[in-house]
Design an enzyme around this catalytic site. Structure first.
Site, PDB file in Angstrom:
ATOM      1  CE  LYS A  65      -3.383  -1.770   1.943  1.00  0.00           C
ATOM      2  NZ  LYS A  65      -5.173  -2.259   1.721  1.00  0.00           N
ATOM      3  NE  ARG A 110     -10.654  -9.816  -3.302  1.00  0.00           N
ATOM      4  CZ  ARG A 110     -10.006  -9.195  -3.681  1.00  0.00           C
ATOM      5  NH1 ARG A 110     -10.840  -9.307  -5.102  1.00  0.00           N
ATOM      6  NH2 ARG A 110     -10.630  -7.869  -4.476  1.00  0.00           N
TER       7      ARG A 110
END
EC number: 3.4.11.1
Length: 500
Positions: A273, A347
């Site tokens: 990030k 996920r």
């Protein structure tokens, strides 16, 4: 903390609701008479307002037997609803908390209407009091006295006190569960690891007599939980698969499965990030917090339902052994996944969590996760994104959310979306087939693991935290979806049961 009484001697501070009417009636009129018409005069002069959410403090003469009265405007009675009652109570309790008053009496009957019966008004009072007076637990070095909290609320009513007390109990359970979720999300990542989260779940289980199972890394390896294990590869902290069972029925059937993403800190892995994007990633376990908050409410209220809570928890870090783009992993379901983005890790852990919940009896599934920035772009910070494979079950979730005042909005899953998540040349699925429709791709991916089990996905990336304070509390974690999940668990009916 909340006490339904027919009269109270604890009247140093009093709360009174005011509807916008041509003249005062009922309990408000009695207060006006006690004040020798002073309230009527204040309303005429505009010093007290019955407009929605307007809170006015009045310091009555000593002969009144109390030091201050908080009048809160309720607006027009025809427009007054349960959700509005919660908002009105939040405003007045925020004012009381700001004034550091530890005890107050509330004339509940001034908050009752045709559409807001006594039990609902009591529920709104207790829930809003706890939410509005919540304070972020910080770690500053302080020398001052601890903050004063509201410790006792005496709810004065001419209605059935048992009915009112029952409403207070429900509202308190919802407020406590939501605040617990807030506290978990606000905690720094170094103080809330997967191990810490598992310990918290064990304490919750002991308090409410839940069945609790914590799967360790070695057990995950034996079972083949390739999703959570891949995410954990870069970490020095061991992963945990947290499982709680609440059995409110004789048989383990018609089970509501709640799966919460428990990423305690997310660097993004090798798909790292940005500097601004990585700050705040302690909140990436907001889904886990929502599920645990809901379980606390369920434990307090003991509905005749069966609920299974599954939380796959780890952090997503970088090291020489961390998962890499182009890796292929094998999930618990047996389906293989090509890793194209290590920052699409949520996920992966949820895939194993959903499969595990199915294997252990979940009849329906709701997964909750701070999953994608795409949902924030699409829906902003007030509305949670939702996806489903079963419209009937989705409607139950939507009804629960509406009852709790938590906005959700359904996003589609199309056959073309399903083809996109299956577009990998190397594996059954790709964890990130592209940026277009990113929130939808993430939900579609999870649907491949829910398969035919009725399922709803809730993406709370935009709603798990708030940048600004509201009447319901300070900036920071919101505890979003804890109330919706608890309400769903209470109200859930399997579709085949409806048709009997």
């Amino acid at each position: 903390m909340f006490y339904a009484v027919q009269q109270s001697e604890h009247t140093e501070t009093l709360v009174v609701g005011l509807f916008q009417k041509s003249q005062l009636t009922g309990k408000a009129l009695e207060i006006d008479e006690m004040l020798e018409g002073h309230l009527t005069q204040l309303l005429k002069e505009g010093d007290v307002s019955a407009k929605p959410n307007q809170v006015s403090k009045v310091f009555p003469p000593s002969s009144a037997g109390m030091k201050r009265i908080y009048f809160v405007g309720l607006g027009r009675e025809a427009n007054y609803s349960f959700e509005q009652a919660k908002e009105r109570f939040a405003h007045v309790f925020q004012a009381i908390h700001k004034d550091r008053k530890q005890e107050t009496a509330v004339l509940l009957d001034t908050f009752i209407s045709e559409d807001v019966p006594p039990a609902d008004a009591a529920h709104a009072l207790a829930e809003s009091c706890l939410l509005a007076s919540y304070e972020v637990q910080d770690y500053k070095h302080k020398s001052n006295e601890p903050d004063k909290q509201i410790e006792a609320v005496y709810v004065v009513t001419d209605e059935d006190t048992q009915e009112v007390q029952a409403g207070l109990r429900v509202g308190q359970a919802y407020g406590q569960g939501t605040n617990s979720a807030r506290t978990l999300v606000n905690m720094p990542g170094n103080m809330l690891t997967a191990t810490d989260l598992a310990s918290y779940a064990e304490e919750l289980a002991a308090k409410y007599d839940f069945e609790c199972e914590i799967l360790e890394k070695s057990e995950m390896e034996e079972l083949g939980m390739g999703g959570i294990l891949a995410v954990n590869q870069g970490s020095t902290e061991p992963p945990k698969m947290i499982v709680l069972k609440y059995q409110g029925k004789k048989e383990w059937e018609d089970v509501v499965g709640l799966v919460g993403k428990g990423i305690t800190f997310d660097t993004g892995g090798y798909s790292i990030k940005t500097k601004s994007g990585i700050v705040g990633m302690k909140s990436d376990m907001g889904g886990a917090a929502a599920v645990l908050g809901a379980m606390e409410t369920i434990g307090e209220l003991r509905p005749e339902q069966n609920v299974l809570c599954v939380i796959p928890s780890t952090d997503n870090m970088i090291s020489g052994g961390a998962m890499k783009p182009d890796d292929v992993i094998v999930s618990l379901s047996g389906k293989t996944i090509e890793i194209l983005n290590t920052d699409a890790e949520g996920r992966l852990v949820l895939a194993d969590g959903i499969t595990y919940a199915k294997q252990h009896g979940a009849s329906v599934l709701v997964d909750v996760a701070t999953l994608t920035g795409g949902v924030v772009v699409a829906l902003g910070t007030e509305t949670t994104g939702a996806m489903t494979n079963d419209q009937s079950f989705y409607q139950q979730v939507a009804d629960a959310a509406q009852e709790c005042g938590e906005a959700i909005w359904q996003l589609p899953i199309t056959e073309k979306d399903k083809k996109r998540v299956k577009s990998s040349q190397m594996a059954d699925l790709s964890n990130s087939p592209g940026r277009e429709g990113h929130a939808i791709m993430a939900g579609t991916f999870l649907g491949e693991f829910a398969e035919s089990t009725p399922w709803v996905h809730l993406d709370i990336a935009g709603t798990a935290t708030a940048n600004k304070a509201t009447c319901f509390g300070p900036a920071g974690a919101t505890g979003v979806m804890a109330r919706t999940l608890a309400t769903l668990a209470e109200r859930f009916t399997l579709e085949e049961d409806k048709n009997e």
